[in-house]
Design a protein around this motif. Sequence first.
Motif, PDB file in Angstrom:
ATOM      1  N   GLY B 240       0.781  -1.233   0.000  1.00  0.00           N
ATOM      2  CA  GLY B 240       0.000   0.000   0.000  1.00  0.00           C
ATOM      3  C   GLY B 240       0.814   1.284   0.000  1.00  0.00           C
ATOM      4  N   ALA B 241       2.121   1.183  -0.132  1.00  0.00           N
ATOM      5  CA  ALA B 241       2.944   2.407  -0.105  1.00  0.00           C
ATOM      6  C   ALA B 241       2.735   3.222  -1.376  1.00  0.00           C
ATOM      7  CB  ALA B 241       4.412   2.033   0.016  1.00  0.00           C
ATOM      8  N   THR B 242       2.700   4.541  -1.190  1.00  0.00           N
ATOM      9  CA  THR B 242       2.698   5.438  -2.343  1.00  0.00           C
ATOM     10  C   THR B 242       4.023   6.174  -2.306  1.00  0.00           C
ATOM     11  OG1 THR B 242       0.361   5.750  -1.933  1.00  0.00           O
ATOM     12  CG2 THR B 242       1.376   7.217  -3.546  1.00  0.00           C
ATOM     13  N   LEU B 243       4.950   5.695  -3.105  1.00  0.00           N
ATOM     14  CA  LEU B 243       6.293   6.289  -3.047  1.00  0.00           C
ATOM     15  C   LEU B 243       6.377   7.604  -3.814  1.00  0.00           C
ATOM     16  CD1 LEU B 243       8.922   3.432  -3.377  1.00  0.00           C
ATOM     17  CD2 LEU B 243       8.714   5.110  -1.570  1.00  0.00           C
ATOM     18  N   ILE B 244       5.638   7.656  -4.913  1.00  0.00           N
ATOM     19  CA  ILE B 244       5.670   8.873  -5.736  1.00  0.00           C
ATOM     20  C   ILE B 244       4.242   9.392  -5.861  1.00  0.00           C
ATOM     21  CG2 ILE B 244       6.248   9.797  -8.014  1.00  0.00           C
ATOM     22  CD1 ILE B 244       8.248   7.482  -8.272  1.00  0.00           C
ATOM     23  N   ASP B 245       4.035  10.638  -5.472  1.00  0.00           N
ATOM     24  CA  ASP B 245       2.665  11.167  -5.532  1.00  0.00           C
ATOM     25  C   ASP B 245       2.333  11.647  -6.948  1.00  0.00           C
ATOM     26  OD1 ASP B 245       3.807  13.647  -5.897  1.00  0.00           O
ATOM     27  OD2 ASP B 245       3.468  14.322  -3.842  1.00  0.00           O
ATOM     28  N   GLU B 246       1.128  12.212  -7.096  1.00  0.00           N
ATOM     29  CA  GLU B 246       0.666  12.585  -8.439  1.00  0.00           C
ATOM     30  C   GLU B 246       1.511  13.711  -9.047  1.00  0.00           C
ATOM     31  OE1 GLU B 246      -1.971  14.589  -5.341  1.00  0.00           O
ATOM     32  OE2 GLU B 246      -1.124  12.620  -5.668  1.00  0.00           O
ATOM     33  N   ASN B 247       2.240  14.458  -8.184  1.00  0.00           N
ATOM     34  CA  ASN B 247       3.110  15.522  -8.704  1.00  0.00           C
ATOM     35  C   ASN B 247       4.523  15.033  -8.999  1.00  0.00           C
ATOM     36  OD1 ASN B 247       1.034  17.424  -8.364  1.00  0.00           O
ATOM     37  ND2 ASN B 247       1.530  17.591  -6.183  1.00  0.00           N
ATOM     38  N   GLY B 248       4.731  13.744  -8.812  1.00  0.00           N
ATOM     39  CA  GLY B 248       6.060  13.193  -9.078  1.00  0.00           C
ATOM     40  C   GLY B 248       7.017  13.347  -7.914  1.00  0.00           C
ATOM     41  N   ASN B 249       6.505  13.719  -6.733  1.00  0.00           N
ATOM     42  CA  ASN B 249       7.384  13.889  -5.567  1.00  0.00           C
ATOM     43  C   ASN B 249       7.447  12.601  -4.744  1.00  0.00           C
ATOM     44  OD1 ASN B 249       7.767  16.646  -6.148  1.00  0.00           O
ATOM     45  ND2 ASN B 249       5.776  17.112  -5.230  1.00  0.00           N
ATOM     46  N   PHE B 250       8.589  12.416  -4.086  1.00  0.00           N
ATOM     47  CA  PHE B 250       8.726  11.245  -3.216  1.00  0.00           C
ATOM     48  C   PHE B 250       7.978  11.479  -1.899  1.00  0.00           C
ATOM     49  CE2 PHE B 250      12.251  10.041  -5.949  1.00  0.00           C
ATOM     50  CZ  PHE B 250      12.082   8.666  -5.989  1.00  0.00           C
ATOM     51  N   THR B 251       7.182  10.491  -1.520  1.00  0.00           N
ATOM     52  CA  THR B 251       6.478  10.562  -0.240  1.00  0.00           C
ATOM     53  C   THR B 251       6.675   9.217   0.451  1.00  0.00           C
ATOM     54  OG1 THR B 251       4.526   9.824  -1.433  1.00  0.00           O
ATOM     55  CG2 THR B 251       4.670  12.178  -0.968  1.00  0.00           C
ATOM     56  N   VAL B 252       7.730   9.108   1.219  1.00  0.00           N
ATOM     57  CA  VAL B 252       8.078   7.785   1.757  1.00  0.00           C
ATOM     58  C   VAL B 252       7.217   7.353   2.941  1.00  0.00           C
ATOM     59  CG1 VAL B 252      10.457   7.729   0.922  1.00  0.00           C
ATOM     60  CG2 VAL B 252       9.954   8.811   3.120  1.00  0.00           C
ATOM     61  N   ASP B 253       6.773   8.318   3.720  1.00  0.00           N
ATOM     62  CA  ASP B 253       6.093   7.931   4.961  1.00  0.00           C
ATOM     63  C   ASP B 253       4.637   7.552   4.702  1.00  0.00           C
ATOM     64  OD1 ASP B 253       5.410   7.400   7.501  1.00  0.00           O
ATOM     65  OD2 ASP B 253       5.711   9.426   8.289  1.00  0.00           O
ATOM     66  N   THR B 254       4.444   6.295   4.336  1.00  0.00           N
ATOM     67  CA  THR B 254       3.087   5.784   4.111  1.00  0.00           C
ATOM     68  C   THR B 254       2.953   4.475   4.883  1.00  0.00           C
ATOM     69  OG1 THR B 254       3.839   4.626   2.142  1.00  0.00           O
ATOM     70  CG2 THR B 254       2.860   6.792   1.803  1.00  0.00           C
ATOM     71  N   PRO B 255       1.726   4.069   5.201  1.00  0.00           N
ATOM     72  CA  PRO B 255       1.545   2.841   5.982  1.00  0.00           C
ATOM     73  C   PRO B 255       2.178   1.614   5.323  1.00  0.00           C
ATOM     74  CG  PRO B 255      -0.506   4.079   5.871  1.00  0.00           C
ATOM     75  CD  PRO B 255       0.448   4.768   4.962  1.00  0.00           C
ATOM     76  N   GLY B 256       2.101   1.537   3.995  1.00  0.00           N
ATOM     77  CA  GLY B 256       2.667   0.378   3.293  1.00  0.00           C
ATOM     78  C   GLY B 256       4.174   0.298   3.458  1.00  0.00           C
TER      79      GLY B 256
END
Lengths: 334, 463
Positions: B240-256
């Motif tokens: 369930g991790a979303t490593l790259i958001d819709e803007n192409g930025n890294f978002t590491v802190d996700t539950p997955g």
Amino acid sequence: MALATTIQRYLSKISEGIGQLFVNFFDLIFGSLQKLIGLKAMPYVFVLPNLLIFGIFILFPMLLNFRYAFTGGTSFFPDQREWVGLANFKQLLTCGNFLDPNSCREDLFWRALFNTGGYVVFQVGLMVVVSLITALVLNRKIRARGFFRSVYFYPVLLSPIVVALIWKWILQENGLFNGILTSFGLDKIPFLVNAQWAQFWVIIISVWAFMGFYTLILLAGLQSIPANLYEAASIDGADEWKSFWNVTLPLLMPQMVVVLVLALIRAVQIFDIVFAFTGGGPGTATLYLVQYIYSKGFASPSKQFGLAAAASLIMAGILIVLTVIQQIIRKEEE
Amino acid sequence: MKKLLLILVLIFAVVLTACGPKNTPAPAVDEPAPVEEPVVEEPATEVPQPTEAPVAEELEVMEPVELRFSYYADGNEADVMQGLVDKFMAANPNITVVLDVVPYQTIDEQLPIQVETGEGPDLARITNFGAFRGKLLDLRPYLEDADYFEANFPAPVLAAMRSEGDTTALSGFPDALTITGPYVNKTLFDQAGIEIPGEGTTWQEWTDITKQVAEATGVQYAISVDRTGHRFAGPAMSMGATLIDENGNFTVDTPGFRAYAELINSWHEDGITPTEVWLVGDSLNSCIDFFKSGDLVMCMSGSWQINGLVNDVGDAFDWVVVPNPTGDGGSTGVAGGSAVVAFADSEHPAEVAKLMEFLIQPENFSEFSANTLSLPAQKEVASNGVAFKTDQQAVLDALSVFTNEVPKLQDQAVALNVHPYAFAYYRNSANRIGQYLTGELTLDETMQRLQQDIDDAIAEANQ
């Protein structure tokens, strides 16, 4: 026989002639030069080649390092880098609590700094003691003394990477050491993945690898102590222990200071052995300053040259302070 | 005597000056070069001028040219590439291609600096596209059939090689597609009498099953994953991790992301994983060596390992590739691969383009894929099918499983490897998770530090 003698004589004359030719050749050049620039300037001419090598390969990169330390970006060329003033130093030195790396903006720098400090204290201390004991033993009239002197010096000849790999194969989880332990029905010891064990072995291995060099310096010092001083001490009733404290150690002090300074500088600069042995792990338990600088400047995909240069200037500052302290101690000793 | 010496000095001086003229005729000999250079250089910087490129080519053909090609290999790729290069040189006797086979570390750490300083090779095999942005050569003006080149390779990979704002440049081609996935020791499963689970098995279930197999067979380790953010990403996305958001930025802190980090931590706490993979040092450690030695039941690595397994495992035990485990985020591997690229500083762009065009021809590309047992990135080759050079059914099965993983790839799993800052995430995540596993950082601190590392790297690159 006569022919051989004649040939020898001719060869001798030829080599003498060639030698003379060279002497005259340089005499002509330097003589003319001396007339041109004067006698006082001549020493500089002789120093010039070495000065050029030093200037190009050491002094110039050192000065360049200052430029990198005050600039940012990933560009390699100094003129294309943006001036950021003290930003890199600020990033390195911003801490909530200087004793807690986790509270620092650049936590890895502080971990590396603390690790290096601990390593220097234990490694240099152990190095001086072990080198001294080895030198004292090798200075005695023991059997196969030459052989043992070679044995202790041999690791110095090995490449640090080779040393690291040999020990890695011995100490890794499925390595030689653990193989021996398990063959006796004992549990394996996680030498490379336990922080304390990894720090312990890094110190032991570096002492093993470099002690031969320092032993040699101390051995030369021991051999320069006149034997009659020991005879005099013996006549005065001094036992071996007292002779060591009152004769050997004071007279060996100049060499001890040299060993201390060299070992200290080398310890602060530790990199190659550890990098190949543990890679700075487990976690950052054996991450030292030079590896931190290397990682930031070269191994990191973002090539943070500015941060690496600023960290190296801080390290240079530490080395200068240590050297000055050593010099003060040395002068006091004298 | 002094007169004699003076004469000697004069002779010496004459000899020294005589060395000069040896060089000075060079311009005369190479005279066409300065004339040719602008002709060759011009199209590289300006809008494509199809009429000029052939002129440059005709002139260049007359000159012997040497191309330097830096190349790293995981398996036998360098040998196969050397064969293709030899074939190219036989067809183009005026062009010598020197294949410099170097360790991957050289490509990763030294090549970007060499290229930046203008001392790089003419072309190289790379994986980190972001490191060479703006330094690559636009081959389009020199290609005989740029449309074929463009049409036969995945658009996102070609785009990843372009400078910001550029939408047309063709700077290289992916020589293989890779996809991450787990290898399983089938012999151990057979010995344990446990059936290998199929599609839809979760990571936690795999952990339990491989643990049972290890216990039943007395094997040292149950499960592991390569020490890099690249191999970590697939399982994290599946959780369930979303490593790259819709803007192409890294978002590491996700539950997955947290869930997979915690799972790996539990492997270490339970002693079912080879600790030397994640806990030792700042490097890319693979679990494949433990797998090859038969000490590990399951190793999460990638399709590029097939060749090495064929050579190193032989018939010591049977192994299979299984579909990527599933989770809250579905089931996905991560796409990746290497690419052969040309550098803008090359003095022989026409010859580089000629070599590139030769390498992408279906027969040559197919030969490369077939011999290196790699998934073809060339569309025509892929659609025609590759006759992989192996008599092992396990290899064909493995390639088939990896091929079936391609349609399952999440968008972010495709976007990750071609993201300009992918490598800032790869290395920093491995190091920070390593710190978490040793207890130096809490999971919260790990997330925070990792995000900061990536943000710093991006900020530094944009300064």
